[in-house]
Design a protein around this motif. Structure first.
Motif, mmCIF file in Angstrom:
data_model
loop_
_atom_site.group_PDB
_atom_site.id
_atom_site.type_symbol
_atom_site.label_atom_id
_atom_site.label_comp_id
_atom_site.label_asym_id
_atom_site.label_seq_id
_atom_site.Cartn_x
_atom_site.Cartn_y
_atom_site.Cartn_z
ATOM 1 N N GLY A 51 0.840 -1.327 -0.118
ATOM 2 C CA GLY A 51 0.257 -0.165 0.701
ATOM 3 C C GLY A 51 0.586 1.551 0.082
ATOM 4 N N GLY A 52 2.128 0.942 0.405
ATOM 5 C CA GLY A 52 3.175 1.864 0.756
ATOM 6 C C GLY A 52 3.840 2.209 -0.824
ATOM 7 N N LEU A 53 4.017 1.350 -1.138
ATOM 8 C CA LEU A 53 4.762 1.404 -2.378
ATOM 9 C C LEU A 53 3.309 2.025 -3.802
ATOM 10 C CD1 LEU A 53 6.720 -1.768 -2.602
ATOM 11 C CD2 LEU A 53 7.409 0.700 -1.787
ATOM 12 N N THR A 54 2.404 1.058 -3.659
ATOM 13 C CA THR A 54 1.319 1.819 -4.134
ATOM 14 C C THR A 54 1.447 3.432 -4.595
ATOM 15 O OG1 THR A 54 0.162 0.062 -4.256
ATOM 16 C CG2 THR A 54 -0.911 2.012 -4.567
ATOM 17 N N LEU A 55 1.083 4.198 -3.342
ATOM 18 C CA LEU A 55 1.280 6.009 -3.316
ATOM 19 C C LEU A 55 2.905 6.124 -3.920
ATOM 20 C CD1 LEU A 55 -0.634 6.548 0.329
ATOM 21 C CD2 LEU A 55 -1.823 6.480 -1.626
ATOM 22 N N LEU A 98 -5.602 4.211 -7.985
ATOM 23 C CA LEU A 98 -4.510 3.567 -6.774
ATOM 24 C C LEU A 98 -5.402 2.438 -5.883
ATOM 25 C CD1 LEU A 98 -3.433 6.519 -7.424
ATOM 26 C CD2 LEU A 98 -2.336 5.412 -5.680
ATOM 27 N N ALA A 99 -5.535 1.480 -5.769
ATOM 28 C CA ALA A 99 -6.061 0.861 -4.512
ATOM 29 C C ALA A 99 -4.776 0.277 -3.058
ATOM 30 C CB ALA A 99 -6.476 -0.442 -5.252
ATOM 31 N N PRO A 100 -4.558 0.965 -2.155
ATOM 32 C CA PRO A 100 -3.830 1.142 -1.362
ATOM 33 C C PRO A 100 -4.585 0.361 -0.137
ATOM 34 C CG PRO A 100 -3.942 3.671 -1.849
ATOM 35 C CD PRO A 100 -4.544 2.620 -3.086
ATOM 36 N N VAL A 101 -4.330 -0.775 0.361
ATOM 37 C CA VAL A 101 -4.569 -1.558 2.059
ATOM 38 C C VAL A 101 -3.681 -0.991 2.472
ATOM 39 C CG1 VAL A 101 -5.834 -3.518 2.754
ATOM 40 C CG2 VAL A 101 -6.220 -2.992 0.345
ATOM 41 N N PHE A 102 -4.183 -0.711 3.767
ATOM 42 C CA PHE A 102 -3.697 0.654 4.893
ATOM 43 C C PHE A 102 -1.991 0.171 4.544
ATOM 44 C CE2 PHE A 102 -5.528 -5.165 5.766
ATOM 45 C CZ PHE A 102 -3.876 -5.781 5.325
ATOM 46 N N PRO A 103 -1.735 1.591 4.319
ATOM 47 C CA PRO A 103 -0.271 1.530 4.376
ATOM 48 C C PRO A 103 0.272 1.437 5.144
ATOM 49 C CG PRO A 103 -1.976 3.739 3.490
ATOM 50 C CD PRO A 103 -2.663 2.349 3.621
#
Length: 320
Positions: A186-190, A202-207
């Protein structure tokens, strides 16, 4: 409702407490310049794993500091014209997963590319070469060296470089590329969408990787963030350098990259999360100025969030 963090009304306003370095923007412009100067030496070769309706490839490229970065690449067969692509990023210490976990996306007519983070559980290289601690954690890798040598700087750049490579593939529509992942993913998605702003969804989960000082002050520097406590115990036991350390960590704090994101965001959070505390996630979410929505699981922590995978597919299908 039981709480492990702030009430929702405070979470919606929380802006983070980890210090942002004064030269943060210059730091990342310099980093991107270094990335763009690298010859990726792209290699795409057929994998030993294959299925009738898609083609599976091993994709390797050279990232900053000479590391060879590996990703699984699954391309659907018989899809006319350029099609959407999904970038997948895995959790801390893990890897890109089995080929079978990518096939649902190929069945929808999407290419999917899943990167192994350098130096973790997959096939990507960690070329090392930093001063100081290299044991028990990558957040602190390079923390005793120049900020340009922080390992997660290089990892963030790997995600952006991979996105650019994928967008250049003739079979991919560069205007229809999405990114997803949970925890570290999730952090890397952001980070990916901040450094490669052409990412559409973007679909981050609990980054993970957000608001380090908040984690410390909540006494949750354990589990995924345990290395922060170990670093202080080993290298600053009386905390004389505490402000300096958290300021340097600010360079790789995704909350400060979040304002760069231009793609639409759907972020999922569990309010009982003690691994990546909700307030640290909201610190990043609240700084996103692009179109966004939040999926809240009040009774869930850092675990599988029922129905969220289906929500992600629906989100991508609707928008891509």
């Amino acid at each position: 409702m039981p709480l492990v963090d702030m009430p929702m009304e405070k979470l919606k306003e929380y802006r983070g407490i980890n210090p942002r370095p004064d030269d943060f923007d210059d730091y990342w412009e310099r980093a991107l310049k270094e990335m763009k100067a690298v010859d990726p030496e792209l290699e795409i070769t057929p994998s030993s794993f294959q299925v009738p309706f898609a083609e599976c490839y091993d994709l390797t490229f050279t990232g900053v500091r000479g590391a060879r970065i590996y990703a699984k690449y699954v391309k659907p067969k018989n899809v006319p014209g350029p099609h959407p692509a999904v970038l997948q990023f895995h959790g801390y210490s893990g890897h890109s997963g089995d080929w079978t976990s990518k096939l649902g996306w190929a069945a929808l007519g999407y290419s999917v590319i899943a990167m192994d983070v350098r130096g973790q559980g997959g096939r990507s290289e960690d070329t090392g070469g930093v001063k100081g601690n290299t044991l028990r954690g990558q957040i602190i890798r390079g923390l005793s060296d120049h900020p340009d040598n922080l390992l997660f700087r290089h990892v963030f750049l790997d995600t952006a470089q991979l996105a650019g490579i994928v967008m250049s593939l003739p079979e991919v529509d560069p205007a229809r590329v999405a990114a997803m992942g949970g925890s570290q993913g999730g952090g890397l998605t952001l980070a990916c969408a901040a450094l490669e702003p052409r990412i559409k969804l973007l679909a981050p989960v609990f980054p993970f990787l957000s608001d380090y000082r908040r984690v410390w002050e909540m006494d949750l520097a354990k589990d995924a963030y345990e290395e922060l406590r170990l670093y202080f115990r080993s290298f600053d036991p009386t905390h004389e350098r505490e402000d300096e350390i958290f300021r340097k960590l600010g360079y790789i704090d995704v909350q400060y990259l979040a304002p760069r994101i231009q793609g639409e965001v759907m972020m999922a959070v569990g309010l009982m999360d003690t691994v990546t505390p909700p307030s640290t996630q909201f610190a990043a979410y609240n700084k996103i100025v692009a179109k966004k929505r939040l999926v809240v699981y009040p009774d869930f922590g850092h675990e599988h969030l029922p129905g969220n995978d289906d929500k992600t597919i629906s989100f991508f299908q609707e928008k891509l």
